[in-house]
Design an enzyme around this catalytic site. Structure first.
Site, PDB file in Angstrom:
ATOM      1  N   GLY A  72      -1.851 -54.537 -10.123  1.00 26.36           N
ATOM      2  CA  GLY A  72      -2.230 -54.931  -8.768  1.00 26.36           C
ATOM      3  C   GLY A  72      -3.309 -54.041  -8.173  1.00 26.36           C
ATOM      4  N   GLN A 180       3.139 -59.180  -4.046  1.00 27.87           N
ATOM      5  CA  GLN A 180       4.544 -59.428  -3.701  1.00 27.87           C
ATOM      6  C   GLN A 180       4.871 -60.920  -3.727  1.00 27.87           C
ATOM      7  OE1 GLN A 180       7.163 -57.368  -3.102  1.00 27.87           O
ATOM      8  NE2 GLN A 180       5.916 -55.573  -3.508  1.00 27.87           N
ATOM      9  N   SER A 200       0.571 -58.697 -10.121  1.00 34.24           N
ATOM     10  CA  SER A 200       1.016 -57.628 -11.008  1.00 34.24           C
ATOM     11  C   SER A 200       2.338 -58.000 -11.665  1.00 34.24           C
ATOM     12  CB  SER A 200       1.171 -56.343 -10.191  1.00 34.24           C
ATOM     13  OG  SER A 200       1.616 -55.306 -11.018  1.00 34.24           O
ATOM     14  N   ALA A 201       2.385 -57.887 -13.000  1.00 35.76           N
ATOM     15  CA  ALA A 201       3.536 -58.384 -13.764  1.00 35.76           C
ATOM     16  C   ALA A 201       4.853 -57.704 -13.405  1.00 35.76           C
ATOM     17  CB  ALA A 201       3.260 -58.221 -15.263  1.00 35.76           C
ATOM     18  N   HIS A 202       4.800 -56.399 -13.137  1.00 34.44           N
ATOM     19  CA  HIS A 202       6.080 -55.698 -12.948  1.00 34.44           C
ATOM     20  C   HIS A 202       6.778 -56.029 -11.634  1.00 34.44           C
ATOM     21  CE1 HIS A 202       5.139 -52.195 -10.186  1.00 34.44           C
ATOM     22  NE2 HIS A 202       3.913 -52.579 -10.488  1.00 34.44           N
ATOM     23  N   THR A 238      -9.737 -52.892 -24.881  1.00 36.00           N
ATOM     24  CA  THR A 238      -8.932 -53.730 -25.767  1.00 36.00           C
ATOM     25  C   THR A 238      -7.764 -54.333 -24.992  1.00 36.00           C
ATOM     26  OG1 THR A 238      -9.554 -52.318 -27.600  1.00 36.00           O
ATOM     27  CG2 THR A 238      -7.622 -53.726 -27.934  1.00 36.00           C
ATOM     28  N   CYS A 326       7.313 -40.530   3.251  1.00 37.61           N
ATOM     29  CA  CYS A 326       7.964 -39.215   3.163  1.00 37.61           C
ATOM     30  C   CYS A 326       8.088 -38.730   1.730  1.00 37.61           C
ATOM     31  CB  CYS A 326       9.356 -39.262   3.749  1.00 37.61           C
ATOM     32  SG  CYS A 326       9.347 -39.605   5.501  1.00 37.61           S
TER      33      CYS A 326
HETATM   34  C1  PLP Z   1       3.015 -52.984  -5.918  1.00 34.92           C
HETATM   35  C2  PLP Z   1       1.895 -53.470  -5.081  1.00 34.92           C
HETATM   36  C3  PLP Z   1       0.559 -53.192  -5.426  1.00 34.92           C
HETATM   37  C4  PLP Z   1       0.192 -52.325  -6.602  1.00 34.92           C
HETATM   38  O1  PLP Z   1       0.457 -52.957  -7.815  1.00 34.92           O
HETATM   39  P1  PLP Z   1       0.473 -52.083  -9.170  1.00 34.92           P
HETATM   40  O2  PLP Z   1       0.591 -53.080 -10.250  1.00 34.92           O
HETATM   41  O3  PLP Z   1       1.685 -51.211  -9.060  1.00 34.92           O
HETATM   42  O4  PLP Z   1      -0.799 -51.318  -9.213  1.00 34.92           O
HETATM   43  C5  PLP Z   1      -0.442 -53.715  -4.643  1.00 34.92           C
HETATM   44  N1  PLP Z   1      -0.158 -54.481  -3.568  1.00 34.92           N
HETATM   45  C6  PLP Z   1       1.098 -54.774  -3.206  1.00 34.92           C
HETATM   46  C7  PLP Z   1       1.344 -55.647  -2.028  1.00 34.92           C
HETATM   47  C8  PLP Z   1       2.172 -54.278  -3.940  1.00 34.92           C
HETATM   48  O5  PLP Z   1       3.407 -54.562  -3.575  1.00 34.92           O
END
Ligand code: PLP
Length: 395
Positions: A72, A180, A200-202, A238, A326
């Site tokens: 992301g 999100q 973002s995949a995770h 790659t 924090c």
């Molecule tokens: C987690 C998040 C990101 C960052 O994504 P990564 O894959 O961890 O770099 C960016 N924007 C939002 C809204 C996110 O929740």
């Protein structure tokens, strides 16, 4: 050992077993570089091509409009920095919001140091932007509107379609950080007039360190990473073949199960919210009540330090987030909670709990039971809270 109750799915998610299975062959068997010419590498190449088509079809895009990235943050950097570079001759003004992820905000700050001007739109008490304020902010030199699809702290979903329509009407490009939202909310790029999108995949049960950037074919931004000819010469390096395969599998599963999972999570989440607001005095729900991600609950508890709350929840096997910075060594409360108008002292006592489809009613009942005891205990140690309660009684 107590059961682990993981309620931090906005930070990251567990890889699904089917996703892991799909990835496995691309580590030790089909490890060929997709750019190599021999037949052995074809399996990797085919897998990457299929992943691209699969993801494109989920958002109504063309396969050649999907670029694989390292996540992301990278996709967000790409949109902002390359837009800035490509359109510098047209103008140097960018519009975003005060509640973006730091991947957007810190990139904007970087651009400001390099002569760009950024308008940070305010949000209302629920975290929604004002469409009329957006329209008023557009100038002849505006080159990009970047507004997140859904907020990662308070879960509020922005009026993306209307934003897209306004951007389109004024001929300004529209990027959305949908990290999100993708896999959690329906997204069709044409219907919503989205020109660029980050995912973002995770954040949807895929692997970490891989994401995608959607860029409409008519938008021809340059490369962020220079080098080889991968990703149509726009993102060198790659290909992360197992990651890309895993992301595509996770995306398909997320979109296919979205309606059912959201329904289920909404029920559990609403039960969590109802119990917290009913049973814990001076608790507040942050974010829009309805226009919010199905798995998001974000509270403030007066006279509580979010940090202490997290540590005590951790001792009960519960993973949450304070939504404040924090943890990174800064004492500043969350920029999102400040933007929705909360005073510092209240914003400090925040707790974000983000569910997965695996979260049960029993899980959240246990969490609320623990939370009640912990909040009571922390408040009993606060002389300020004692005074506050007395003053409330006197009224
Ligand atoms: C987690 C998040 C990101 C960052 O994504 P990564 O894959 O961890 O770099 C960016 N924007 C939002 C809204 C996110 O929740």
């Amino acid at each position: 050992m107590e059961k682990l109750i993981y309620l931090d799915n906005a930070a990251t998610t567990a890889v699904r077993p089917e996703v892991f299975e799909a990835m496995k062959p691309f580590f030790m068997e089909n490890y060929g570089n997709p750019n190599s010419v021999y037949t052995f590498a074809q399996k990797s190449k085919t897998a990457v091509d299929e992943a691209r088509e699969a993801i494109a079809s989920l958002i109504g895009a063309k396969a050649n409009e999907i670029y694989f990235t390292g996540g992301g943050s990278e996709s967000d950097n790409w949109a902002l920095k390359q837009c800035a570079e490509a359109f510098a001759a047209k103008g140097k003004h960018i519009i975003t919001t005060k509640i973006e992820h730091h991947a957007i905000l810190h990139t904007c700050e970087y651009l400001e140091k390099h002569g760009y001007e950024v308008t940070y739109l305010d949000v209302d008490e629920d975290g929604l932007i004002s469409l009329s304020a957006l329209e008023k902010a557009i100038r002849p030199d505006t080159i990009l509107i970047s507004i997140m699809f859904a907020n990662n702290e308070i879960g509020t979903i922005e009026p993306v379609r209307e934003i897209g329509e306004i951007a389109n009407k004024h001929g300004v490009l529209f990027h959305t950080d949908a990290v999100q939202a993708f896999g959690h909310e329906p997204i069709q790029v044409d219907e919503l007039h989205i020109d660029m999108l980050s995912a973002s995949a995770h954040k949807f049960h895929g692997p970490k360190g891989v994401g995608f950037f959607y860029m409409r074919n008519s938008v021809k931004l340059g490369a962020l990473i220079h080098g080889g000819a991968q990703e149509r010469s726009r993102r060198a390096g790659t290909s992360n073949v197992p990651g890309i395969v895993g992301m595509a599998k996770a995306a398909q599963l997320a979109v296919a199960g979205m309606e059912e999972n959201n329904k289920k999570m909404r029920q559990v989440r609403d039960h969590l919210i109802a119990r917290v607001l009913d049973e814990i005095p001076y608790a507040r729900l942050n974010g829009h009540r309805e226009k919010r991600l199905a798995n998001n609950a974000n509270f403030c508890f007066r006279y509580i330090e979010g940090e202490s709350l997290l540590i005590m929840l951790d001792q009960k096997g519960i993973c949450g987030s304070s939504g404040s910075a924090c943890t990174s060594g800064s004492l500043d409360p969350s920029h999102v909670l400040l933007a929705i108008g909360l005073p510092h002292e209240i914003a400090h006592g925040s707790l974000r709990l983000t569910l997965s489809e695996e979260t049960t009613m029993q899980d959240v009942d246990y969490v609320v039971d623990c939370l009640k005891t912990i909040v009571e205990r922390l408040r009993s140690m606060s002389p300020l809270y004692e005074d506050f309660v007395k003053s409330q009684r006197a009224e």
